[in-house]
Design a protein around this motif. Structure first.
Motif, PDB file in Angstrom:
ATOM      1  N   GLY A  40       0.897  -1.268   0.120  1.00 63.22           N
ATOM      2  CA  GLY A  40      -0.019   0.082   0.046  1.00 63.22           C
ATOM      3  C   GLY A  40       0.825   1.358   0.011  1.00 63.22           C
ATOM      4  N   LEU A  41       0.037   2.369  -0.581  1.00 60.15           N
ATOM      5  CA  LEU A  41       0.933   3.785  -0.541  1.00 60.15           C
ATOM      6  C   LEU A  41      -0.137   4.638   0.315  1.00 60.15           C
ATOM      7  N   ASN A  42       0.481   5.292   0.944  1.00 57.19           N
ATOM      8  CA  ASN A  42      -0.287   6.452   1.967  1.00 57.19           C
ATOM      9  C   ASN A  42       0.159   7.545   2.004  1.00 57.19           C
ATOM     10  N   MET A  43      -0.822   8.588   1.860  1.00 56.88           N
ATOM     11  CA  MET A  43      -0.775   9.781   2.202  1.00 56.88           C
ATOM     12  C   MET A  43      -1.406  10.562   3.060  1.00 56.88           C
ATOM     13  N   LYS A  44      -0.666  11.210   4.169  1.00 60.20           N
ATOM     14  CA  LYS A  44      -1.588  11.746   5.455  1.00 60.20           C
ATOM     15  C   LYS A  44      -1.389  13.259   5.205  1.00 60.20           C
ATOM     16  N   ILE A  45      -2.614  13.964   5.606  1.00 64.02           N
ATOM     17  CA  ILE A  45      -2.996  15.079   5.485  1.00 64.02           C
ATOM     18  C   ILE A  45      -3.074  15.759   6.882  1.00 64.02           C
ATOM     19  N   TRP A  46      -2.134  16.695   7.011  1.00 63.78           N
ATOM     20  CA  TRP A  46      -2.064  17.342   8.648  1.00 63.78           C
ATOM     21  C   TRP A  46      -2.719  18.832   8.566  1.00 63.78           C
ATOM     22  N   ILE A  47      -2.664  19.267   9.473  1.00 60.81           N
ATOM     23  CA  ILE A  47      -3.091  20.736   9.418  1.00 60.81           C
ATOM     24  C   ILE A  47      -2.562  21.962   8.659  1.00 60.81           C
ATOM     25  N   ASP A  48      -1.167  21.498   8.533  1.00 61.55           N
ATOM     26  CA  ASP A  48      -0.563  22.484   7.774  1.00 61.55           C
ATOM     27  C   ASP A  48       0.692  21.560   6.697  1.00 61.55           C
ATOM     28  N   LYS A  49       0.421  20.442   6.449  1.00 58.11           N
ATOM     29  CA  LYS A  49       1.361  19.850   5.676  1.00 58.11           C
ATOM     30  C   LYS A  49       0.899  18.603   5.124  1.00 58.11           C
ATOM     31  N   LEU A  50       1.568  17.868   4.350  1.00 60.77           N
ATOM     32  CA  LEU A  50       1.525  16.512   3.870  1.00 60.77           C
ATOM     33  C   LEU A  50       2.638  15.601   4.326  1.00 60.77           C
ATOM     34  N   SER A  51       2.334  14.405   4.442  1.00 63.21           N
ATOM     35  CA  SER A  51       3.279  13.436   4.612  1.00 63.21           C
ATOM     36  C   SER A  51       2.899  11.891   4.047  1.00 63.21           C
ATOM     37  N   GLY A  52       4.099  10.976   4.200  1.00 67.29           N
ATOM     38  CA  GLY A  52       3.746   9.774   3.694  1.00 67.29           C
ATOM     39  C   GLY A  52       4.398   9.287   2.148  1.00 67.29           C
ATOM     40  N   ASP A  53       3.824   8.639   1.502  1.00 68.91           N
ATOM     41  CA  ASP A  53       4.482   8.241   0.188  1.00 68.91           C
ATOM     42  C   ASP A  53       3.880   9.140  -0.958  1.00 68.91           C
ATOM     43  N   VAL A  54       4.057  10.365  -0.754  1.00 69.36           N
ATOM     44  CA  VAL A  54       3.456  11.443  -1.424  1.00 69.36           C
ATOM     45  C   VAL A  54       4.275  11.327  -3.046  1.00 69.36           C
ATOM     46  N   ASP A  55       5.519  11.303  -2.903  1.00 70.92           N
ATOM     47  CA  ASP A  55       6.370  11.249  -4.133  1.00 70.92           C
ATOM     48  C   ASP A  55       6.129  10.034  -4.993  1.00 70.92           C
ATOM     49  N   ILE A  56       6.039   8.895  -4.342  1.00 72.04           N
ATOM     50  CA  ILE A  56       5.604   7.748  -5.080  1.00 72.04           C
ATOM     51  C   ILE A  56       4.204   7.795  -5.846  1.00 72.04           C
ATOM     52  N   ILE A  57       3.369   8.514  -4.882  1.00 71.57           N
ATOM     53  CA  ILE A  57       1.857   8.382  -5.430  1.00 71.57           C
ATOM     54  C   ILE A  57       1.944   9.736  -6.847  1.00 71.57           C
ATOM     55  N   ASN A  58       2.900  10.596  -6.535  1.00 72.08           N
ATOM     56  CA  ASN A  58       2.977  11.474  -7.707  1.00 72.08           C
ATOM     57  C   ASN A  58       3.500  10.845  -8.960  1.00 72.08           C
ATOM     58  N   VAL A  60       3.220   7.523  -9.866  1.00 70.77           N
ATOM     59  CA  VAL A  60       2.308   6.983 -10.278  1.00 70.77           C
ATOM     60  C   VAL A  60       1.326   7.399 -11.171  1.00 70.77           C
ATOM     61  N   ASN A  61       0.633   8.676 -10.480  1.00 73.58           N
ATOM     62  CA  ASN A  61      -0.513   9.397 -11.022  1.00 73.58           C
ATOM     63  C   ASN A  61      -0.021  10.215 -12.172  1.00 73.58           C
ATOM     64  N   HIS A  62       1.418  10.339 -12.367  1.00 71.67           N
ATOM     65  CA  HIS A  62       1.908  11.251 -13.387  1.00 71.67           C
ATOM     66  C   HIS A  62       1.573  10.518 -14.802  1.00 71.67           C
ATOM     67  N   TYR A  63       1.508   9.301 -14.943  1.00 65.45           N
ATOM     68  CA  TYR A  63       1.188   8.460 -16.103  1.00 65.45           C
ATOM     69  C   TYR A  63      -0.322   8.702 -16.476  1.00 65.45           C
ATOM     70  N   ILE A  64      -1.060   8.994 -15.831  1.00 63.44           N
ATOM     71  CA  ILE A  64      -2.593   8.950 -16.057  1.00 63.44           C
ATOM     72  C   ILE A  64      -3.035  10.617 -16.030  1.00 63.44           C
ATOM     73  N   GLY A  65      -1.980  11.338 -16.039  1.00 61.95           N
ATOM     74  CA  GLY A  65      -2.263  12.856 -16.204  1.00 61.95           C
ATOM     75  C   GLY A  65      -2.827  13.714 -15.024  1.00 61.95           C
ATOM     76  N   MET A  66      -2.815  13.155 -13.771  1.00 55.52           N
ATOM     77  CA  MET A  66      -3.120  13.887 -12.590  1.00 55.52           C
ATOM     78  C   MET A  66      -2.095  14.821 -12.331  1.00 55.52           C
ATOM     79  N   LYS A  67      -2.578  15.662 -11.319  1.00 54.39           N
ATOM     80  CA  LYS A  67      -1.703  16.828 -11.107  1.00 54.39           C
ATOM     81  C   LYS A  67      -0.983  16.358  -9.983  1.00 54.39           C
ATOM     82  N   HIS A  68       0.319  17.059  -9.912  1.00 61.57           N
ATOM     83  CA  HIS A  68       1.291  16.924  -8.845  1.00 61.57           C
ATOM     84  C   HIS A  68       0.774  17.237  -7.463  1.00 61.57           C
ATOM     85  N   ILE A  69       0.801  16.308  -6.565  1.00 65.38           N
ATOM     86  CA  ILE A  69       0.106  16.703  -5.241  1.00 65.38           C
ATOM     87  C   ILE A  69       1.234  17.425  -4.468  1.00 65.38           C
ATOM     88  N   GLY A  70       1.066  18.433  -3.782  1.00 69.53           N
ATOM     89  CA  GLY A  70       1.961  19.178  -3.111  1.00 69.53           C
ATOM     90  C   GLY A  70       1.263  20.280  -1.979  1.00 69.53           C
TER      91      GLY A  70
END
Length: 204
Positions: A40-58, A60-70
């Motif tokens: 599994g890949l996991n992204m956590k959303i905090w009150i003021d930041k992101l953490s987890g496997d954000v880079d890996i998810i980005n 994977v999602n790049h190939y289907i044209g989804m926006k870069h998560i940041g």
């Protein structure tokens, strides 16, 4: 009476203190599973930041044209800390002063915050899953990749999950405590009203 019971003031104070956890725990999580990512890949959303496997998810999602998560995708990160601080302050003030209207306002603000978060997550997910890069390597006609708001959803060969994380569940507990307080105060009011309507013994 316009003041809440001492025990309810304690409950209001506990509810307010629990909300402080939002500064130290993730509020939301989005997870993905696929044959190539069985762990599994996991992204956590905090009150003021992101953490987890954000880079890996980005990646994977790049190939289907989804926006870069940041973090720049979430302008809420710049003001949520102040929104939470204001609501927590109202809760602590309600516990100290003990006024009913403050306690009710505290619950109302928690509810509005919860609704706002849910609506915001839906709008973000819709934009993220529908506004795709037309030059993406993988294109499936008519396919959208909006993640689920709450729960599970299949997206191509991925199983996606979205829902509250530790901080989100704690906020739910705060809301539940305040609902209990409001219900107890309403029942107290009804009991007092009923007692005032009963004729005193000895009167004709």
């Amino acid at each position: 009476m316009k003041n809440i019971l001492p025990i309810n003031r304690v409950l209001v104070f506990i509810a307010a203190l629990l909300m402080v956890s939002a500064y130290f725990t993730p509020l939301w999580q989005i997870s993905l599973w696929a044959p190539q990512y069985p762990e599994g890949l996991n992204m956590k959303i905090w009150i003021d930041k992101l953490s987890g496997d954000v880079d890996i998810i980005n990646g994977v999602n790049h190939y289907i044209g989804m926006k870069h998560i940041g973090a720049e995708m979430f302008p809420e990160f710049t003001y949520l800390i102040y929104v939470f601080g204001f609501i927590i302050s109202i809760g602590i003030l309600a516990a100290i002063i003990g006024k009913k209207w403050l306690a009710y306002s505290f619950l109302g603000l928690i509810v509005l915050l919860g609704i706002g978060v849910i609506v915001d997550m839906y709008l973000w997910g819709y934009d993220y899953g529908h506004n795709l890069d037309p030059t993406a390597a993988i294109k499936v006609p008519g396919m959208a990749y909006q993640p689920p708001l709450i729960g599970y959803k299949e997206l191509l060969n991925f199983l996606a999950y979205s829902g509250p994380d530790i901080g989100g569940w704690i906020l739910g507990v705060s809301a539940a405590i305040m609902i209990v307080v409001v219900v107890l105060e309403w029942r107290r009011k009804e009991v007092r009203s009923t007692m005032n309507q009963v004729p005193s013994m000895g009167k004709s």
